[in-house]
Scaffold this active site. Sequence first.
Site, PDB file in Angstrom:
ATOM      1  CG  ASP A  96      -8.411  -0.066   3.528  1.00  0.00           C
ATOM      2  OD1 ASP A  96      -9.101  -0.877   2.886  1.00  0.00           O
ATOM      3  OD2 ASP A  96      -7.164  -0.105   3.572  1.00  0.00           O
TER       4      ASP A  96
ATOM      5  CE  LYS B 179      -4.106  -2.007   2.141  1.00  0.00           C
ATOM      6  NZ  LYS B 179      -5.086  -1.956   3.227  1.00  0.00           N
TER       7      LYS B 179
HETATM    8  P1  NDP Z   1       0.385  -3.181  10.352  1.00  0.00           P
HETATM    9  O1  NDP Z   1       1.374  -4.283  10.287  1.00  0.00           O
HETATM   10  O2  NDP Z   1       0.638  -1.918   9.617  1.00  0.00           O
HETATM   11  O3  NDP Z   1       0.164  -2.773  11.906  1.00  0.00           O
HETATM   12  C1  NDP Z   1      -0.039  -3.755  12.880  1.00  0.00           C
HETATM   13  C2  NDP Z   1      -0.459  -3.103  14.183  1.00  0.00           C
HETATM   14  O4  NDP Z   1      -0.813  -4.143  15.110  1.00  0.00           O
HETATM   15  C3  NDP Z   1       0.624  -2.277  14.849  1.00  0.00           C
HETATM   16  O5  NDP Z   1       0.000  -1.195  15.502  1.00  0.00           O
HETATM   17  C4  NDP Z   1       1.220  -3.264  15.859  1.00  0.00           C
HETATM   18  O6  NDP Z   1       1.796  -2.643  16.997  1.00  0.00           O
HETATM   19  C5  NDP Z   1      -0.027  -4.013  16.297  1.00  0.00           C
HETATM   20  N1  NDP Z   1       0.237  -5.368  16.823  1.00  0.00           N
HETATM   21  C6  NDP Z   1       0.739  -6.422  16.146  1.00  0.00           C
HETATM   22  N2  NDP Z   1       0.776  -7.520  16.951  1.00  0.00           N
HETATM   23  C7  NDP Z   1       0.277  -7.137  18.152  1.00  0.00           C
HETATM   24  C8  NDP Z   1       0.074  -7.808  19.385  1.00  0.00           C
HETATM   25  N3  NDP Z   1       0.367  -9.110  19.538  1.00  0.00           N
HETATM   26  N4  NDP Z   1      -0.474  -7.120  20.413  1.00  0.00           N
HETATM   27  C9  NDP Z   1      -0.788  -5.814  20.268  1.00  0.00           C
HETATM   28  N5  NDP Z   1      -0.599  -5.114  19.131  1.00  0.00           N
HETATM   29  C10 NDP Z   1      -0.066  -5.769  18.077  1.00  0.00           C
HETATM   30  O7  NDP Z   1      -1.019  -3.866   9.921  1.00  0.00           O
HETATM   31  P2  NDP Z   1      -2.282  -3.146   9.281  1.00  0.00           P
HETATM   32  O8  NDP Z   1      -2.482  -1.869  10.002  1.00  0.00           O
HETATM   33  O9  NDP Z   1      -2.160  -3.129   7.807  1.00  0.00           O
HETATM   34  O10 NDP Z   1      -3.475  -4.188   9.620  1.00  0.00           O
HETATM   35  C11 NDP Z   1      -3.976  -4.367  10.938  1.00  0.00           C
HETATM   36  C12 NDP Z   1      -5.163  -5.315  10.922  1.00  0.00           C
HETATM   37  O11 NDP Z   1      -6.262  -4.772  10.210  1.00  0.00           O
HETATM   38  C13 NDP Z   1      -4.868  -6.661  10.257  1.00  0.00           C
HETATM   39  O12 NDP Z   1      -5.441  -7.677  11.065  1.00  0.00           O
HETATM   40  C14 NDP Z   1      -5.590  -6.588   8.929  1.00  0.00           C
HETATM   41  O13 NDP Z   1      -6.000  -7.873   8.483  1.00  0.00           O
HETATM   42  C15 NDP Z   1      -6.792  -5.723   9.302  1.00  0.00           C
HETATM   43  N6  NDP Z   1      -7.370  -5.010   8.138  1.00  0.00           N
HETATM   44  C16 NDP Z   1      -8.664  -5.298   7.768  1.00  0.00           C
HETATM   45  C17 NDP Z   1      -9.252  -4.654   6.709  1.00  0.00           C
HETATM   46  C18 NDP Z   1     -10.676  -4.998   6.324  1.00  0.00           C
HETATM   47  O14 NDP Z   1     -11.097  -4.595   5.235  1.00  0.00           O
HETATM   48  N7  NDP Z   1     -11.409  -5.681   7.151  1.00  0.00           N
HETATM   49  C19 NDP Z   1      -8.528  -3.636   5.913  1.00  0.00           C
HETATM   50  C20 NDP Z   1      -7.177  -3.389   6.391  1.00  0.00           C
HETATM   51  C21 NDP Z   1      -6.634  -4.074   7.453  1.00  0.00           C
HETATM   52  P3  NDP Z   1       3.335  -2.083  16.967  1.00  0.00           P
HETATM   53  O15 NDP Z   1       3.264  -0.756  16.291  1.00  0.00           O
HETATM   54  O16 NDP Z   1       3.701  -1.990  18.398  1.00  0.00           O
HETATM   55  O17 NDP Z   1       4.136  -3.096  16.200  1.00  0.00           O
END
Ligand code: NDP
Length: 270
Positions: free
Chosen positions: A103, A66
């Site tokens: 989104d 993206k």
């Molecule tokens: P990113 O990889 O950009 O960000 C992941 C985020 O999750 C970060 O804030 C990270 O924290 C946090 N994180 C990861 N693991 C953990 C954990 N075990 N405990 C707490 N926090 C955690 O991912 P995206 O933002 O692209 O996607 C996030 C979610 O949204 C995904 O599950 C994706 O499938 C979903 N999504 C759904 C969509 C839909 O249409 N339904 C559209 C887009 C996304 P840190 O910064 O500390 O690493």
Amino acid sequence: MTDHYCVFGHPIGHSKSPGIHAAFAEQTGEAIDYTAIEAPLDDFAGAWRDFVAAGGRGANVTVPFKEEAFRLCEVLSPRARRAGAVNTLILGKDGQTYGDTTDGVGLVRDLERHGVTLAGARLLVLGAGGAVRGVLEPLLAAAPASLVVANRTAGKAERLAADFADLGEVRGGGFDAVSGPFDVVINGTSASLANELPPLPDDLFAAGATAYDMMYGAEPTVFLQWAGERGARGVDGLGMLVEQAAESFFQWRGRRPDTTPVLEALRRAL
Ligand code: NDP
């Protein structure tokens, strides 16, 4: 004549987008086909160029491209510029590549479908990754009373809040600083993918609160189970997926499909 569209990702085999767009095309009578393409990790721009050279008119973009899609666009919608990410590429009549992100509007439309009132509500958004960055503008545009962004890495949430502070009352921090009650709690972390739950206080939810997980599956996610045990109504992200697809379809074809039957069919097939 059939127009060609696709979704780029890596991996992409799991994508539900081809099925969703095939259903939209059938419903609206638009002559399109839509495939899933696994772009190479080191040459996303080349994959888009090849697709256009072969007659492609537009594409969706998913993990992990993206931000790269954002960088290759010649023209960006204001909401894509704000999000720093593009999930919808459009080949203009002038040959230029236009970028948009759908989104955020997808999430807000799905919340509306579930009767969630955002105006005046106390919102908590968990996570500070790409998905959360993409939804903050439309959430703030709905005029909530306040919006808190909480993330495992607190500094990322603080920076995100600062980036959007001109749009409303938004604060950022770590999970330990979260203090309820909230009317709407949106999980935009990827913790649910690993069956994990962010560390949250028990008294997070106001009476009648909604818990929304951007993840979806056949069973409620661990976050939605936890929220349900604390009295919140749970909604998963399948509707967001369908709504963001509908908005992309609209950008390409100027037609707005009816999302309800498509969402119902997807839900049955989960
Ligand atoms: P990113 O990889 O950009 O960000 C992941 C985020 O999750 C970060 O804030 C990270 O924290 C946090 N994180 C990861 N693991 C953990 C954990 N075990 N405990 C707490 N926090 C955690 O991912 P995206 O933002 O692209 O996607 C996030 C979610 O949204 C995904 O599950 C994706 O499938 C979903 N999504 C759904 C969509 C839909 O249409 N339904 C559209 C887009 C996304 P840190 O910064 O500390 O690493």
